[in-house]
Write an enzyme that holds these catalytic residues in place. Structure first.
Site, PDB file in Angstrom:
ATOM      1  N   LYS A  52       0.674  -1.253   0.114  1.00 57.14           N
ATOM      2  CA  LYS A  52      -0.017  -0.051   0.084  1.00 57.14           C
ATOM      3  C   LYS A  52       0.524   1.350  -0.090  1.00 57.14           C
ATOM      4  CE  LYS A  52      -2.794   3.118   1.970  1.00 57.14           C
ATOM      5  NZ  LYS A  52      -1.645   4.094   1.993  1.00 57.14           N
ATOM      6  N   MET A  66      -8.790   6.128  -2.200  1.00 56.24           N
ATOM      7  CA  MET A  66      -7.801   5.389  -2.624  1.00 56.24           C
ATOM      8  C   MET A  66      -7.074   6.074  -3.498  1.00 56.24           C
ATOM      9  SD  MET A  66      -8.964   1.374  -2.258  1.00 56.24           S
ATOM     10  CE  MET A  66      -7.363   0.888  -2.280  1.00 56.24           C
ATOM     11  N   ASN A 124      -2.506   7.171  -1.926  1.00 55.51           N
ATOM     12  CA  ASN A 124      -2.842   6.750  -3.226  1.00 55.51           C
ATOM     13  C   ASN A 124      -2.415   5.412  -3.187  1.00 55.51           C
ATOM     14  OD1 ASN A 124      -3.314   6.379  -5.768  1.00 55.51           O
ATOM     15  ND2 ASN A 124      -1.451   7.290  -6.450  1.00 55.51           N
ATOM     16  N   CYS A 125      -3.594   4.413  -3.340  1.00 52.74           N
ATOM     17  CA  CYS A 125      -3.232   2.981  -3.197  1.00 52.74           C
ATOM     18  C   CYS A 125      -3.446   2.329  -4.550  1.00 52.74           C
ATOM     19  CB  CYS A 125      -4.172   2.175  -2.123  1.00 52.74           C
ATOM     20  SG  CYS A 125      -4.388   3.102  -0.786  1.00 52.74           S
ATOM     21  N   VAL A 126      -3.862   2.984  -5.669  1.00 49.99           N
ATOM     22  CA  VAL A 126      -4.123   2.367  -6.827  1.00 49.99           C
ATOM     23  C   VAL A 126      -3.092   2.745  -7.964  1.00 49.99           C
ATOM     24  CG1 VAL A 126      -5.926   2.391  -8.663  1.00 49.99           C
ATOM     25  CG2 VAL A 126      -6.508   2.633  -6.321  1.00 49.99           C
TER      26      VAL A 126
END
Lengths: 125, 428
Positions: free
Chosen positions: B63, B209, B241-243
């Site tokens: 992550k 996200m 920001n996890c994408v």
């Protein structure tokens, strides 16, 4: 009264955003974008980006896009953005078609799209 | 504003009875880490593991990656507005545990959160394979919503990075590197014959996200503004920001932004580095108009000759990138854009979802659609059950032997759009 129309294939958006001017379709993500292009050809303006979120268009099946409620002359910038978004989407689909997702993941995709479009509607209000 | 970065070189990490640095080895007390993470009532458990360069380890789903830092002197504390009070940072001395990182893992959603391989072909594509990683695999309480899980995971990583920094605050750094940006008129007078250059730093800001925080503020709610570059080195900008693993900016990237570092290196020699303009990447097109108007206006206001613009993400941000580029060029200011590409598996398709003839100077971080084969690793930290649900992988990506065939976009940091990687292309 809203100044926009929300074009979506996301059931979570339909359920939670009680919008008078919602245009719900059962079509694919690409189908939603083509529906937007049809509206743009009729003189509606694009209000939100069709390639919203970093989730790729061959991954998420869901898409919500805002366009203007009023229609006038063709807006070339809107047309330019929707055409390049459609082109980009086709490129991703030709690379690898969308996988068959389990329900849990479909729910996640719905939530991401819902979050992004809710934030956008908040900006308009 | 002047900041000294004191680098404490870490070439090994081990578990120990107390958290300390001895002869380049970072010892970490796992019990203390665990108790800090579990202070958050949203988290049910945390597994703490170590991953070192060259080990046969795959970490997934990643992550965030965070470098431990501590303020030794100067105003405020690291990660202002989130971990410490919202004081203005970027002055004095900050010590850095260089060569290690805190990596957070959690299956917040069931797809695409990134892979770090510590050895093999995948390791070449991620800068984090070269670090001694303290990995936190965070499991949520039953029924925790994705928003709260993301927040809890993000906070756990920041708290542990801060804890490691604080615990080693008294260590004497191996090297001390000064960075300085003066007030506007002083800076302009410093090198009057050199071109004035600033950096337009685009931050991912689309929603769940896809968020970035500036001094604790959700950056989708800002209008573009100026920062001293050294504020960013003290954690003024944080990743939520996890994408899109390959081209998201982790907190580690923000702290170590190579564009800022390179501009400082050339400051006073080739250019006069005037500062950083931060801006966002919202979905509402009117927000894009406003923000790009502001970046162009601020560039003009600063009397700039040149601007470097970096973006974060794909699709929607491509439009912001081009709008920023075009409007700044229209002010008579030269631009260079930094991006990555989704150019199809053979690299021959259109790379970006927007374009303009004025975007004629481009630095690429590589093609995220490129296919890669990742052999099995002896040990998995995190969970593999979602690997075929990561961006750029597909049904059947994960073989029975644990190997993976997928696009480069599965790898954390592989095509980073700040240039914090090895991939690029040259046109002669």
């Amino acid at each position: 009264m809203n100044s926009y129309i929300l074009i979506t294939n996301n059931p979570m958006v339909k359920k939670n955003l009680i919008e008078k001017d919602i245009f719900f379709t059962n079509k694919s993500l690409l189908g939603v974008l083509i529906e937007c292009r049809n509206h743009i050809h009729k003189g509606h303006k694009l209000l939100s980006h069709p390639l919203s979120s970093s989730v790729k268009p061959n991954e998420t099946p869901f898409k919500s896009v805002l366009i203007s409620k009023s229609a006038s002359n063709l807006d070339y910038r809107s047309l330019e953005i929707i055409e390049s978004s459609i082109l980009s989407t086709k490129k991703f689909i030709s690379n690898a078609p969308q996988p068959k997702w389990p329900d849990k993941i479909l729910d996640d995709f719905m939530l991401i799209d819902y979050s992004v479009i809710s934030n956008t509607i908040d900006s308009i209000k | 504003m002047r900041l000294e970065i004191g680098e404490i070189i870490i070439d090994d990490v081990q578990f120990g009875n107390s958290t300390k640095v001895e002869n380049g080895t970072l010892f970490v007390n796992a019990d203390e880490i665990k108790s800090i993470v579990l202070e958050d009532e949203h988290i049910s458990s945390v597994d703490i593991d170590l991953a070192k360069p060259g080990e046969s380890i795959r970490i997934t789903p990643v992550k965030d990656v965070i470098e431990p830092r501590v303020k030794v002197s100067g105003n405020g504390g690291i990660f202002p507005g989130i971990i410490n009070k919202v004081d203005t940072v970027g002055t004095g001395r900050t010590n850095v545990l260089k060569g290690c990182a805190v990596v957070t893992c959690g299956k917040i959603v069931g797809f695409q959160e990134g892979i770090i391989d510590m050895t093999g072909p995948g390791a070449k594509y991620t800068p984090f394979s070269k670090l001694n990683n303290i990995v936190l695999v965070i499991k949520p309480k039953e029924g925790l919503k994705q928003y709260d899980y993301e927040h809890a995971t993000r906070m756990a990583g920041l708290k542990i990075a801060t804890y490691l920094g604080e615990a080693t605050k008294e260590v004497t750094p191996d090297t001390v590197i000064p960075y300085e940006t003066k007030s506007l008129f002083e800076q302009a007078d410093l090198y009057p014959d050199l071109p004035k250059v600033a950096y337009v730093y685009m931050l991912q800001t689309q929603g769940l996200m896809h968020d970035t925080y500036v001094y604790g503020v959700d950056a989708k709610k800002i209008v573009p503004t100026l920062l001293y570059p050294t504020e960013i080195m003290d954690g003024a900008i944080l990743s939520g920001n996890c994408v899109s693993a390959c081209d998201k900016n982790t907190t580690y990237h923000h702290l170590n932004n190579p564009i800022i570092k390179n501009l400082y290196e050339k400051d006073g020699k080739e250019i006069n580095f005037m500062g950083v303009i931060i801006t966002n990447e919202n979905v509402y097109l009117a927000d894009k108009e406003r923000s790009s108007n502001f970046t162009a206006k601020l560039s003009r206001y600063l009397g700039l000759d040149g601007v470097i613009i970096s973006q974060e993400g794909f699709g929607n941000p491509d439009t912001d990138l081009i709008m920023n580029c075009k409007k700044i060029e229209d002010e008579g200011i030269k631009t260079v854009i930094v991006t990555d590409e989704y150019a199809g598996r053979d690299g021959s398709s259109q790379s970006l979802a927007d374009a303009d003839p004025k975007a004629d100077a481009v630095v690429t971080g590589g093609n995220a659609n490129q296919l890669i084969h990742l052999p099995p690793m002896e040990k998995i930290i995190g969970m593999l059950d979602y690997v075929d649900k990561i961006a750029g992988s597909f049904d059947g990506s994960l073989s029975e032997d644990g190997s993976i065939v997928a696009e480069l976009q599965v790898i954390t940091g592989a095509t980073n759009e700040l240039g914090f990687n090895k991939l690029s292309a040259k046109t002669y």
